[in-house]
Design an enzyme around this catalytic site. Structure first.
Site, PDB file in Angstrom:
ATOM      1  N   GLU A  49      12.174  45.996  -1.821  1.00  0.00           N
ATOM      2  CA  GLU A  49      13.492  45.950  -2.449  1.00  0.00           C
ATOM      3  C   GLU A  49      13.657  44.651  -3.217  1.00  0.00           C
ATOM      4  O   GLU A  49      13.747  43.583  -2.608  1.00  0.00           O
ATOM      5  CB  GLU A  49      14.549  46.034  -1.337  1.00  0.00           C
ATOM      6  CG  GLU A  49      15.566  47.110  -1.555  1.00  0.00           C
ATOM      7  CD  GLU A  49      16.530  47.212  -0.388  1.00  0.00           C
ATOM      8  OE1 GLU A  49      16.268  48.023   0.511  1.00  0.00           O
ATOM      9  OE2 GLU A  49      17.525  46.470  -0.373  1.00  0.00           O
ATOM     10  N   ARG A  75      25.700  43.798  -8.221  1.00  0.00           N
ATOM     11  CA  ARG A  75      24.310  43.413  -8.022  1.00  0.00           C
ATOM     12  C   ARG A  75      23.492  44.687  -7.960  1.00  0.00           C
ATOM     13  O   ARG A  75      23.899  45.682  -7.336  1.00  0.00           O
ATOM     14  CB  ARG A  75      24.170  42.627  -6.705  1.00  0.00           C
ATOM     15  CG  ARG A  75      22.803  42.003  -6.503  1.00  0.00           C
ATOM     16  CD  ARG A  75      22.534  40.904  -7.505  1.00  0.00           C
ATOM     17  NE  ARG A  75      21.313  40.186  -7.196  1.00  0.00           N
ATOM     18  CZ  ARG A  75      20.624  39.504  -8.089  1.00  0.00           C
ATOM     19  NH1 ARG A  75      21.035  39.447  -9.365  1.00  0.00           N
ATOM     20  NH2 ARG A  75      19.539  38.850  -7.743  1.00  0.00           N
ATOM     21  N   ARG A 134      24.829  36.950  18.797  1.00  0.00           N
ATOM     22  CA  ARG A 134      24.982  37.294  20.220  1.00  0.00           C
ATOM     23  C   ARG A 134      24.183  36.368  21.101  1.00  0.00           C
ATOM     24  O   ARG A 134      23.087  35.947  20.722  1.00  0.00           O
ATOM     25  CB  ARG A 134      24.395  38.667  20.533  1.00  0.00           C
ATOM     26  CG  ARG A 134      24.932  39.797  19.868  1.00  0.00           C
ATOM     27  CD  ARG A 134      24.452  41.090  20.539  1.00  0.00           C
ATOM     28  NE  ARG A 134      24.952  42.159  19.708  1.00  0.00           N
ATOM     29  CZ  ARG A 134      24.205  42.843  18.877  1.00  0.00           C
ATOM     30  NH1 ARG A 134      22.910  42.610  18.803  1.00  0.00           N
ATOM     31  NH2 ARG A 134      24.754  43.766  18.135  1.00  0.00           N
ATOM     32  N   ASP A 137      30.448  50.498   4.144  1.00  0.00           N
ATOM     33  CA  ASP A 137      29.363  51.231   4.800  1.00  0.00           C
ATOM     34  C   ASP A 137      29.706  52.715   4.734  1.00  0.00           C
ATOM     35  O   ASP A 137      30.847  53.083   4.431  1.00  0.00           O
ATOM     36  CB  ASP A 137      29.238  50.786   6.261  1.00  0.00           C
ATOM     37  CG  ASP A 137      28.740  49.355   6.364  1.00  0.00           C
ATOM     38  OD1 ASP A 137      27.933  48.943   5.519  1.00  0.00           O
ATOM     39  OD2 ASP A 137      29.170  48.647   7.301  1.00  0.00           O
ATOM     40  N   TYR A 160      32.528  46.606  -0.461  1.00  0.00           N
ATOM     41  CA  TYR A 160      31.223  46.650   0.192  1.00  0.00           C
ATOM     42  C   TYR A 160      31.309  47.572   1.406  1.00  0.00           C
ATOM     43  O   TYR A 160      31.195  47.150   2.545  1.00  0.00           O
ATOM     44  CB  TYR A 160      30.884  45.216   0.612  1.00  0.00           C
ATOM     45  CG  TYR A 160      29.471  44.908   1.030  1.00  0.00           C
ATOM     46  CD1 TYR A 160      28.508  45.888   1.174  1.00  0.00           C
ATOM     47  CD2 TYR A 160      29.109  43.597   1.284  1.00  0.00           C
ATOM     48  CE1 TYR A 160      27.218  45.563   1.566  1.00  0.00           C
ATOM     49  CE2 TYR A 160      27.831  43.256   1.668  1.00  0.00           C
ATOM     50  CZ  TYR A 160      26.895  44.248   1.819  1.00  0.00           C
ATOM     51  OH  TYR A 160      25.629  43.920   2.216  1.00  0.00           O
ATOM     52  N   ARG A 191      29.272  40.386   8.419  1.00  0.00           N
ATOM     53  CA  ARG A 191      28.722  41.703   8.739  1.00  0.00           C
ATOM     54  C   ARG A 191      27.696  41.625   9.859  1.00  0.00           C
ATOM     55  O   ARG A 191      27.452  42.609  10.550  1.00  0.00           O
ATOM     56  CB  ARG A 191      28.009  42.286   7.504  1.00  0.00           C
ATOM     57  CG  ARG A 191      28.915  42.685   6.374  1.00  0.00           C
ATOM     58  CD  ARG A 191      28.107  42.956   5.110  1.00  0.00           C
ATOM     59  NE  ARG A 191      27.175  44.068   5.214  1.00  0.00           N
ATOM     60  CZ  ARG A 191      27.488  45.337   5.010  1.00  0.00           C
ATOM     61  NH1 ARG A 191      28.715  45.665   4.713  1.00  0.00           N
ATOM     62  NH2 ARG A 191      26.574  46.288   5.105  1.00  0.00           N
ATOM     63  N   ARG A 250      13.311  42.731   1.202  1.00  0.00           N
ATOM     64  CA  ARG A 250      12.839  43.415   2.414  1.00  0.00           C
ATOM     65  C   ARG A 250      11.835  44.497   2.083  1.00  0.00           C
ATOM     66  O   ARG A 250      11.775  44.978   0.945  1.00  0.00           O
ATOM     67  CB  ARG A 250      14.005  43.987   3.224  1.00  0.00           C
ATOM     68  CG  ARG A 250      15.005  44.783   2.460  1.00  0.00           C
ATOM     69  CD  ARG A 250      16.262  45.042   3.308  1.00  0.00           C
ATOM     70  NE  ARG A 250      17.305  45.617   2.503  1.00  0.00           N
ATOM     71  CZ  ARG A 250      18.592  45.697   2.844  1.00  0.00           C
ATOM     72  NH1 ARG A 250      18.987  45.245   3.998  1.00  0.00           N
ATOM     73  NH2 ARG A 250      19.468  46.235   2.039  1.00  0.00           N
TER      74      ARG A 250
HETATM   75  N1  UDP Z   1      21.564  38.042   5.199  1.00  0.00           N
HETATM   76  C1  UDP Z   1      20.744  36.946   5.226  1.00  0.00           C
HETATM   77  N2  UDP Z   1      19.495  37.039   5.787  1.00  0.00           N
HETATM   78  C2  UDP Z   1      19.056  38.188   6.336  1.00  0.00           C
HETATM   79  C3  UDP Z   1      19.899  39.324   6.330  1.00  0.00           C
HETATM   80  C4  UDP Z   1      21.151  39.217   5.733  1.00  0.00           C
HETATM   81  O1  UDP Z   1      21.121  35.892   4.721  1.00  0.00           O
HETATM   82  O2  UDP Z   1      17.916  38.225   6.835  1.00  0.00           O
HETATM   83  C5  UDP Z   1      22.907  37.898   4.561  1.00  0.00           C
HETATM   84  C6  UDP Z   1      22.829  38.173   3.054  1.00  0.00           C
HETATM   85  O3  UDP Z   1      23.777  37.352   2.397  1.00  0.00           O
HETATM   86  C7  UDP Z   1      23.230  39.627   2.982  1.00  0.00           C
HETATM   87  C8  UDP Z   1      24.307  39.691   4.061  1.00  0.00           C
HETATM   88  O4  UDP Z   1      23.812  38.844   5.092  1.00  0.00           O
HETATM   89  O5  UDP Z   1      23.712  39.985   1.726  1.00  0.00           O
HETATM   90  C9  UDP Z   1      24.610  41.069   4.607  1.00  0.00           C
HETATM   91  O6  UDP Z   1      23.413  41.628   5.113  1.00  0.00           O
HETATM   92  P1  UDP Z   1      23.244  43.200   5.363  1.00  0.00           P
HETATM   93  O7  UDP Z   1      21.986  43.388   6.122  1.00  0.00           O
HETATM   94  O8  UDP Z   1      24.501  43.733   5.951  1.00  0.00           O
HETATM   95  O9  UDP Z   1      23.067  43.713   3.872  1.00  0.00           O
HETATM   96  P2  UDP Z   1      22.811  45.185   3.262  1.00  0.00           P
HETATM   97  O10 UDP Z   1      21.943  45.916   4.231  1.00  0.00           O
HETATM   98  O11 UDP Z   1      24.157  45.800   3.054  1.00  0.00           O
HETATM   99  O12 UDP Z   1      22.125  44.895   1.979  1.00  0.00           O
END
Ligand code: UDP
Length: 375
Positions: A304, A253, A180, A356, A354, A176, A284
């Protein structure tokens, strides 16, 4: 056999994005719909509450993004979107790093300033590990970005987020996030992105305007009576619960959101800051005002905390855990659902995917088209 004409064509269980889009489209086609939700509000997890001028994303941060012009036009018919671009930061070992993994991150981590130097660094680490075909999230991450980034930003965050080791999780989850070799902190590659001006409720209210919606109604505990009200049921909840867990429980989860009002104008200078280390219990901190460039004197932040989902009233199933075991079980539940001709399944929970937001809307539009072909 009950032959009496039922008052509605569709009973839509769940007033989230899938249910609201489906209802909107069917209403346009002169179908009679009743939307119910067990919560006391519409919008599912995109629901926001306005706390003294700040829209608080009550079920976690939502940033709309899509590459699909038709979907972008679709949502813009209900509300305009602002120019918010998601560019989260990662807090690791007392320092902030840019996400997604890009030249800014590589420069902050290694001091490299050119794409060539960054590529060489990553290539050297990837080659040292030599993973041919990644079978899980750890292998996928290591083969994409190497071990420095994996151990600083991914391993512990992922364990916190999912309650499982990265070696037990599917590789798709980490795909996801873009990688870059430009100085571009945009978390998404999609052409269109933004937050509804005035908040997400504008979108759900727009979709459900003039539709019949009843809140605080639990479908599962009133199923017999409710099924009698419509020719078809559109169910967007947990499929294992619908079938009384008879094949076993699907794993999800959950999250606990700790919202806090602070009497400062700007707490962290960014909407999203990830905490990637295991010793910080939350994943976060969201500072909601930055999604809409708010200039209030106060702020609202949300920590969170990932938590185990336990089918109890206190936890909500936010993320499907799409490992092989759960996917196999889901497939069996889906077969049971397919056996009921008057049942339509959809949404992140119903499809156990999962998704969006844009994918939820797209899938609702597809399901509507399929229904139409049957008329
Ligand atoms: N992830 C990570 N570190 C980060 C951000 C994301 O390891 O700082 C990994 C983690 O496994 C997470 C996945 O990338 O579940 C997808 O992140 P995303 O930000 O898409 O998650 P969402 O916002 O859907 O919770």
């Amino acid at each position: 056999m009950n032959n009496k004409v039922k008052p509605y064509d569709y009973l839509i269980v769940g007033a989230g994005l899938f249910g609201a889009t489906f209802a909107h489209e069917m209403y346009k086609r002169d179908k009679k719909c009743l939307v119910i939700d067990k919560r006391n509000h519409i919008g599912g997890n995109i629901y926001c509450q306005n706390w003294d001028g700040i829209n608080v994303h009550m079920y976690g941060a939502h940033i709309f993004h899509t590459n699909d012009e038709a979907i972008w036009k679709y949502v813009n018919a209900f509300t305009s979107f602002n120019r918010y671009t998601n560019s989260p930061l990662a807090m690791y070992n007392g320092r902030l790093y840019n996400l997604p993994f890009n030249m800014n991150t590589f420069q902050q981590l290694w001091g490299v300033t050119t794409p060539e130097a960054a590529r060489a660094k990553i290539e050297q680490q990837v080659n040292a590990i030599n993973i041919k075909r990644p079978r899980n999230l750890e292998e996928q991450a290591l083969s994409l970005v190497g071990y420095d980034i994996y151990y600083s930003f991914i391993k512990e965050y992922t364990k916190k987020q999912w309650g499982k080791d990265a070696r037990e999780l599917p590789p798709e989850i980490i795909k996801r996030i873009p990688v870059r070799f430009t100085y571009d902190n945009n978390y998404f590659n999609d052409l269109y992105q933004g937050i509804p001006i005035g908040g997400y409720n504008r979108l759900s209210e727009g979709l459900l305007a003039e539709k019949e919606v009843r809140l605080n109604i639990n479908y599962i505990s009133n199923q017999i009576m409710l099924d009698d009200m419509a020719e078809k049921v559109v169910y967007t909840g947990m499929l294992d619960e619908l079938f009384d867990y008879k094949l076993g429980k699907l794993e999800y989860r959950s999250l606990h959101f700790d919202h806090e009002r602070l009497e400062v104008a700007n707490y962290q200078g960014n909407a999203v800051v990830n905490y990637t280390e295991a010793h910080v219990p939350y994943t976060r901190i969201i500072e909601h005002k930055h999604f809409e460039f708010g200039n209030q004197n106060h702020t609202i932040i949300t920590r969170e905390y990932p938590v185990t989902f336990s089918n109890s009233k206190e936890t909500e199933p936010y993320y499907p855990i799409n490992d092989d075991k759960n996917n196999r079980l889901y497939k069996k539940y889906k077969e049971l659902a397919n056996g009921r001709t008057n049942l339509i399944i959809g949404g992140r929970l119903g499809d156990y995917r999962y998704y969006d937001m844009h994918q939820v809307i797209a899938s609702a539009l597809t399901v509507v088209k399929k229904e139409e072909m049957k008329w």
